[in-house]
Each structure stands twice: as structure tokens, then as C-alpha cells.
Design a protein around this motif. Structure first.
Motif, PDB file in Angstrom:
ATOM      1  N   SER A 204     -61.402 -14.783  24.377  1.00  0.00           N
ATOM      2  CA  SER A 204     -61.285 -14.694  22.702  1.00  0.00           C
ATOM      3  C   SER A 204     -60.031 -15.464  22.555  1.00  0.00           C
ATOM      4  O   SER A 204     -59.025 -15.669  23.150  1.00  0.00           O
ATOM      5  CB  SER A 204     -61.338 -13.448  22.199  1.00  0.00           C
ATOM      6  OG  SER A 204     -60.174 -12.835  22.729  1.00  0.00           O
ATOM      7  N   GLU A 205     -59.910 -15.936  21.099  1.00  0.00           N
ATOM      8  CA  GLU A 205     -58.881 -16.410  20.716  1.00  0.00           C
ATOM      9  C   GLU A 205     -57.567 -15.479  20.719  1.00  0.00           C
ATOM     10  O   GLU A 205     -56.294 -15.902  21.214  1.00  0.00           O
ATOM     11  CB  GLU A 205     -59.008 -16.774  19.038  1.00  0.00           C
ATOM     12  CG  GLU A 205     -57.855 -17.553  18.671  1.00  0.00           C
ATOM     13  CD  GLU A 205     -57.526 -19.036  18.822  1.00  0.00           C
ATOM     14  OE1 GLU A 205     -58.656 -19.846  18.821  1.00  0.00           O
ATOM     15  OE2 GLU A 205     -56.506 -19.605  18.968  1.00  0.00           O
ATOM     16  N   GLU A 206     -57.887 -13.952  20.568  1.00  0.00           N
ATOM     17  CA  GLU A 206     -56.977 -13.178  20.553  1.00  0.00           C
ATOM     18  C   GLU A 206     -56.329 -13.041  22.032  1.00  0.00           C
ATOM     19  O   GLU A 206     -55.172 -12.817  22.193  1.00  0.00           O
ATOM     20  CB  GLU A 206     -57.577 -11.900  20.043  1.00  0.00           C
ATOM     21  CG  GLU A 206     -57.905 -11.750  18.782  1.00  0.00           C
ATOM     22  CD  GLU A 206     -59.055 -12.288  18.528  1.00  0.00           C
ATOM     23  OE1 GLU A 206     -59.966 -12.634  19.176  1.00  0.00           O
ATOM     24  OE2 GLU A 206     -59.060 -13.117  17.678  1.00  0.00           O
ATOM     25  N   GLU A 207     -57.149 -13.028  22.894  1.00  0.00           N
ATOM     26  CA  GLU A 207     -56.655 -13.048  24.388  1.00  0.00           C
ATOM     27  C   GLU A 207     -55.832 -14.204  24.562  1.00  0.00           C
ATOM     28  O   GLU A 207     -54.934 -13.848  25.408  1.00  0.00           O
ATOM     29  CB  GLU A 207     -57.948 -12.947  25.151  1.00  0.00           C
ATOM     30  CG  GLU A 207     -57.885 -12.125  26.592  1.00  0.00           C
ATOM     31  CD  GLU A 207     -58.889 -12.088  27.612  1.00  0.00           C
ATOM     32  OE1 GLU A 207     -60.066 -12.215  27.044  1.00  0.00           O
ATOM     33  OE2 GLU A 207     -58.639 -12.141  28.955  1.00  0.00           O
ATOM     34  N   LEU A 208     -56.155 -15.292  24.289  1.00  0.00           N
ATOM     35  CA  LEU A 208     -55.378 -16.391  24.609  1.00  0.00           C
ATOM     36  C   LEU A 208     -54.099 -16.346  24.123  1.00  0.00           C
ATOM     37  O   LEU A 208     -52.792 -16.592  24.646  1.00  0.00           O
ATOM     38  CB  LEU A 208     -56.199 -17.648  23.948  1.00  0.00           C
ATOM     39  CG  LEU A 208     -55.494 -19.074  24.379  1.00  0.00           C
ATOM     40  CD1 LEU A 208     -56.007 -19.398  25.729  1.00  0.00           C
ATOM     41  CD2 LEU A 208     -55.735 -20.290  23.271  1.00  0.00           C
ATOM     42  N   LYS A 209     -53.994 -15.984  22.887  1.00  0.00           N
ATOM     43  CA  LYS A 209     -52.829 -15.462  22.206  1.00  0.00           C
ATOM     44  C   LYS A 209     -51.679 -14.738  22.719  1.00  0.00           C
ATOM     45  O   LYS A 209     -50.568 -14.632  22.956  1.00  0.00           O
ATOM     46  CB  LYS A 209     -52.871 -15.228  20.568  1.00  0.00           C
ATOM     47  CG  LYS A 209     -53.393 -16.316  19.679  1.00  0.00           C
ATOM     48  CD  LYS A 209     -52.590 -16.535  18.397  1.00  0.00           C
ATOM     49  CE  LYS A 209     -52.560 -17.989  17.801  1.00  0.00           C
ATOM     50  NZ  LYS A 209     -53.874 -18.461  17.831  1.00  0.00           N
ATOM     51  N   SER A 210     -52.515 -13.888  23.207  1.00  0.00           N
ATOM     52  CA  SER A 210     -51.772 -12.458  23.800  1.00  0.00           C
ATOM     53  C   SER A 210     -51.216 -12.787  25.392  1.00  0.00           C
ATOM     54  O   SER A 210     -50.168 -12.330  25.601  1.00  0.00           O
ATOM     55  CB  SER A 210     -51.986 -11.170  23.403  1.00  0.00           C
ATOM     56  OG  SER A 210     -53.421 -11.040  24.021  1.00  0.00           O
ATOM     57  N   ASN A 211     -52.178 -13.444  25.907  1.00  0.00           N
ATOM     58  CA  ASN A 211     -51.897 -13.416  27.352  1.00  0.00           C
ATOM     59  C   ASN A 211     -51.510 -14.705  27.680  1.00  0.00           C
ATOM     60  O   ASN A 211     -51.059 -15.045  29.088  1.00  0.00           O
ATOM     61  CB  ASN A 211     -53.082 -13.103  28.312  1.00  0.00           C
ATOM     62  CG  ASN A 211     -53.639 -11.595  28.008  1.00  0.00           C
ATOM     63  OD1 ASN A 211     -52.468 -10.784  27.550  1.00  0.00           O
ATOM     64  ND2 ASN A 211     -54.797 -10.960  28.172  1.00  0.00           N
ATOM     65  N   HIS A 212     -51.623 -15.739  27.282  1.00  0.00           N
ATOM     66  CA  HIS A 212     -51.421 -17.320  27.476  1.00  0.00           C
ATOM     67  C   HIS A 212     -50.703 -18.064  26.602  1.00  0.00           C
ATOM     68  O   HIS A 212     -50.873 -19.230  26.637  1.00  0.00           O
ATOM     69  CB  HIS A 212     -52.716 -17.954  27.825  1.00  0.00           C
ATOM     70  CG  HIS A 212     -53.790 -17.118  28.879  1.00  0.00           C
ATOM     71  ND1 HIS A 212     -53.348 -17.149  30.083  1.00  0.00           N
ATOM     72  CD2 HIS A 212     -54.734 -16.331  28.654  1.00  0.00           C
ATOM     73  CE1 HIS A 212     -54.119 -16.361  30.894  1.00  0.00           C
ATOM     74  NE2 HIS A 212     -55.336 -16.009  29.825  1.00  0.00           N
TER      75      HIS A 212
END
Lengths: 325, 325
Positions: free
Chosen positions: B235-243
């Protein structure tokens, strides 16, 4: 390079023989003479071994002398003496005495108009360079040096002094879990003894009390008492066939912080089948730098900290920028 | 050092901000101004942001300009222009264009009587230094460079150009078994694609065909087709927080031979939480060298190959010999 660099080797032990081999891998060098304190007729192998008393006759015929004597007694005398007569390079490695040695060699080299690079090799030498680079780039951080796996001459000697011991070899081994902790940026607080294990291979005299010998080694103050030490009893034949090589190596790690607590790890490591041959290879690369600095009109003592890496290569600055940058 | 080194930063992106942070870790520096092509009022944070058109007014007040623009369009113009006016340091990193860039900056710097160190950072930069050192010490050997684990901007851009992809990040990852083989001295014959894996994190638009996107990425010529590539949909959120961090690093290894086939391994590695902050830290250390060379009366373009490590440190030569050799 159009002309070859004419060199002499002073001292024909393990290091001197290593330099002789390294020169064969570097076609821009020409070995003119090997100088020894022993009677040249007694020195095995080696073309052109000459008694050290003859060295002055080679002035003008040798561009750089590569000093391969020991740091305990040879170099403190030979270093300054020969720096007055020739460009020199050496691997003086008694860390605490480097400033004093530098001053003496510097005075002699300046007087003779020669360039002398002191204390090359890998520690001091390449390890020192990496400590300097890493602390300059990451001023906020911690530095760790691990040595080994490698033979420690001092600890091997200590084993051999134990009653009932015929022969022995000691390996210094970094504790892998500690190295991994540093690599992860965990910044452990460590003393030398937390960082290394000591592994001993011991040959005993007939009828010797092995349990007593093992106890004596493990309890020996300074050398073994504070370390995790293992003692393995083996035969003289096994020692000769499996433990007569001279491997060494080690790792310099810096764990630094930048910005908002970002961890940045710089690591430099060596894994060497032959410690003297590698030190010899470093000496030869720095011999090239001595030659170039001397041609450039410079004089005095230098260390690895004063030498740009470009001077270590037979390639031109243009070639280096094109091929290696 | 008794006086501080007065510097200006040109370009206020990730690298410029990294330099601003690095300067705070080095008390021998004083930041006088940050120059930007944008309207200074639009540039967030940063005290003292000045429009680049004003830079010439700072002549005499700034010892060294630290150029933080990109290699594609900024530095080819700014490098030579500013080298005519100021001492400069930059991280120009288009390997193939370094010789041409060097010549232009060199001509400008000589004309202005300034010193300009080009192409610092870690590759080109510290990796180049290690390639040069290792091949100079071990002329018979093979060199291997591994990059990662780190974000590749080019490959991330390529993912984002695929239809149906909203966002994406690509990590280049060295193949650990291959690195181990080199460390063991096995001298494998490798191409870039044998050495690295490609790991993709992809955010898709609603209703997009994931199977088709995965196929298109994996079959993309040049970028992914020849590599072992994995595609993870997140998800976009996961990309933002982990990558969204900018980790990178890599390893330069040389496997050499000396004497009777003894294997000698030299390894230099970086593991970086923040690629731009580390590059910035290298730039700042080389800024110190630029300052010292300029004070010494030198002029012209230099690279890392021309700079002795001693010049990177705030410590005196005496202190370095005593503490770090």
C-alpha cells in the motif's frame, strides 16, 4: 613509465624475500642488490646478495632502498643511517615509538636531500589510513580494530617458554559475534580481550604433563589469563604441515552517526594467506611513491598519511581518472 | 585549527541539506551562506538562503564552495563557472564524463587561482580510492564491486513508468553467496547481473492488473529482464513508512595473489542508513583538504587520487602520527 625504478633490499628475512617476490610482479622496478649483514656466501638463494658494509658504493645506482629489518633493533639504527644516503621506505611498526623514529629519519633524510616513507605495511599502514579516513568522514562515531585470524609471534613465543613445551603456535581470532554487533551499529563497549580468542597448538616433550601445561598456558598473566583460550596438543609433524604458514588479517570498523541518528558503517578488512608477502607488496607500492616524490624534488620523512594514492600506481593521473575513478 | 573554514553550500536538495548537517559535526567549519536557484523565500528551513545570482558578492568571505547540484545538468555548468571564482568541491558522479569535466574545471580553477576537488563521495570517491589502492598493492588479482543493499533511483523511475503503477521503489541487493565466493578467493567470473538481485516494492492504481504489471517489470529489457527480480505489491502507506529512507552501501573486493600462489583479500565496505548524508560527510572532509591546498598556494582541479588522507583531518600531522598511525 619509461624508465625503471632501481631498488635495493636491505635485510633478507621473510619480509625481504617477500619484497623480492613482489618486485617480480611489478615490471616498472629493477632489483639491483640485496644487502645482508650475514656473509653473502652463507645466504641461501638470492642473486646479488651483497654485504651491508658495501651499500654506500651503490649511491647513484639505486633510486630507493627498501628496508626489511626488524623494528626492535635493525630499523632504529639503519633507518636514520640509510636515510642520510638514499631514498628509503620501511615498515617500522612499534606504534609507540613512531614519533621519535619519524624525527630521527626526517633529520637524516633532510640532511641527505632524500625522501623516506616510514611505517608502511598494514598496521601501521593501510589500517592507519582507514582509521584516519573513517574518523575524518564520520567525526561522531566509534572505531574498532580486530586482528586475525593470524599467528601472533609474541604469544607463540610465550607458549614455547612453558616447561615441557617443545613447540607451539598461537592464533589470535576475532570473536565473530562481536564483529557482527559492531557491523549492526550496536556500538558495544569492548576491551581487546572481549574482541579476541586465543587458539594454541602445542607440541610437548615426551612424558610431559599435558594437564599442567594447559593450566600454565591458560593462567599466564597478560598473555592468556584474561582471554578465552583453547589449547590443542598435536604432533611435531602436524604442526609443521598445518601450522607453518603465516596467515593474518583483520578488520577496521567505524560505526558513525549523521543527521538524525542515521548509522553509517565503514569497514576495511584484510584476509591474508601470507602476512610478510602482503606487507612486502605494500612496501613496493610505497617505493613507487618515494621515487616519484624524490623526482619531484621533495625531501624528508613521510608517512602513509602524506602520500596521495595516485603516487602508488604505475598509471598516469589521466589514466587513473579514466579507468578507476 | 585556530581559524574556521568559511564555506557556502550551492544547491539545497538532499545533498545540500546533508552538508548542512555534517558541518554541525565539524567545529572547524563556519557556514556563511546557502545558495539556491529557487526564490530564497520559497526554500523551507535553512537560515541564510541566498539566490545563486548573488554568489559573486561573497568572494573574499567564503573559503570554499561546496557544490551540491546534480551531475546531469547542474554541475557541468556550475562546476567550471564557480571554479573560476572560488575554491570548490563537488561529487560529480557520471563516471564516463569525469575526464572531460576534470579538464573544464581544471582550466577554470587555474585561471582563477583556485583549488577544485571533483568527484568526491563514495562511488566515485572512497570506492575509487580502494580500487586504486588494492590494484597498486596487488597487481595480480581481480577486482569486484558490489552495490547495495540500496535504492536505485533509475530502476525506481523505470517501475513508476509502467502503466497502472502509482509508486515504486527498487532495491539493488548483492548476491550474498557470490560475495562469499569472492571473499574465499575463488575468483568467480561474473557480470553485473550475476552479482545483484532486484527487489521491487510497488503501489498500484485501483483496479490495476497486478499480474500484468509484475510481468512487465520482470521482462523490462536492460533494467530487469536479465536479473533475478522480485515484485512485492504494497500500500501507499506501507511504502511511505517503510521505504522512504535512502539507505545504500556496497563492497569493493580485490582477490590477489603473491609469491607461490598465496591468496590475499582486500575488502572495503559501506553500510549506510542515509546515502546523501554520507556523501555529504565525505564532501565536508574533502572541503578541509581544498582549504589546506589553497592555503599552500596550489591551484587547479584535483581528484581523491591527488589528496593525502592527512589533509582530510582537523588534526596536525604530529597528532596524526602519534594517535592514528
Amino acid at each position: 613509465m619509461s624508465t625503471t625504478i632501481k631498488v635495493g633490499i636491505v635485510g633478507y628475512g621473510n619480509l625481504g624475500r617477500g619484497v623480492e617476490k613482489a618486485l617480480k610482479q611489478n615490471p616498472d622496478f629493477e632489483l639491483r642488490a640485496i644487502f645482508s649483514r650475514r656473509n653473502p656466501d652463507d645466504v641461501a638463494a638470492g642473486n646479488g646478495v651483497v654485504h651491508i658494509s658495501e651499500v654506500e658504493k651503490y649511491k647513484g645506482d639505486i633510486d630507493v632502498l627498501i628496508l626489511c629489518g626488524g623494528s626492535a633493533t635493525d630499523l632504529p639504527e639503519q633507518g636514520p643511517e640509510l636515510a642520510a644516503l638514499f631514498n628509503t621506505v620501511d615498515s617500522f611498526d612499534t606504534h609507540a615509538n613512531i614519533p621519535g623514529y619519524f624525527d630521527k629519519v626526517n633529520a637524516a633524510a633532510l640532511q641527505g636531500g632524500n625522501v623516506s616513507v616510514i611505517s608502511t605495511g598494514w598496521d601501521p599502514g593501510l589500517f592507519s589510513l582507514n582509521r584516519l579516513l573513517a574518523e575524518s568522514v564520520l567525526p561522531e562515531g566509534k572505531e574498532y580494530t580486530f586482528w586475525g585470524k593470524g599467528v601472533s609471534q609474541g604469544h607463540s613465543d610465550a607458549i614455547r617458554r612453558v616447561e615441557g613445551v617443545k613447540n607451539g603456535v598461537q592464533y589470535t581470532i576475532p570473536v565473530e559475534s562481536v564483529v557482527e554487533s559492531v557491523r549492526k551499529g550496536e556500538d558495544p563497549v569492548l576491551t581487546t580481550k572481549d574482541k579476541h580468542l586465543r587458539e594454541c597448538y602445542v607440541v610437548v616433550e615426551e612424558g610431559a604433563d599435558k594437564a599442567k601445561i594447559e593450566r600454565e598456558i591458560k593462567e599466564m598473566p597478560n598473555y592468556f589469563a584474561d582471554y578465552v583460550t583453547t589449547v590443542n596438543f598435536i604432533s611435531e609433524e602436524e604442526l609443521k604441515s598445518n601450522h607453518s604458514a603465516m596467515p593474518h588479517g583483520g578488520t577496521v570498523l567505524r560505526s558513525g552517526r549523521t543527521g538524525e541518528n542515521n548509522t553509517q558503517i565503514i569497514e576495511f578488512g584484510l584476509k591474508l594467506d601470507s602476512n610478510p608477502e602482503f606487507t612486502a607488496s605494500v612496501l613496493v607500492a610505497y617505493t613507487r611513491a618515494v621515487y616519484k616524490l624524490s623526482k619531484d624534488g621533495q625531501a624528508g620523512a613521510k608517512t602513509v598519511f602524506d602520500i596521495p594514492f595516485g603516487l602508488l600506481s604505475p598509471k598516469s593521473p589521466e589514466q587513473l581518472r579514466k579507468e578507476l575513478l
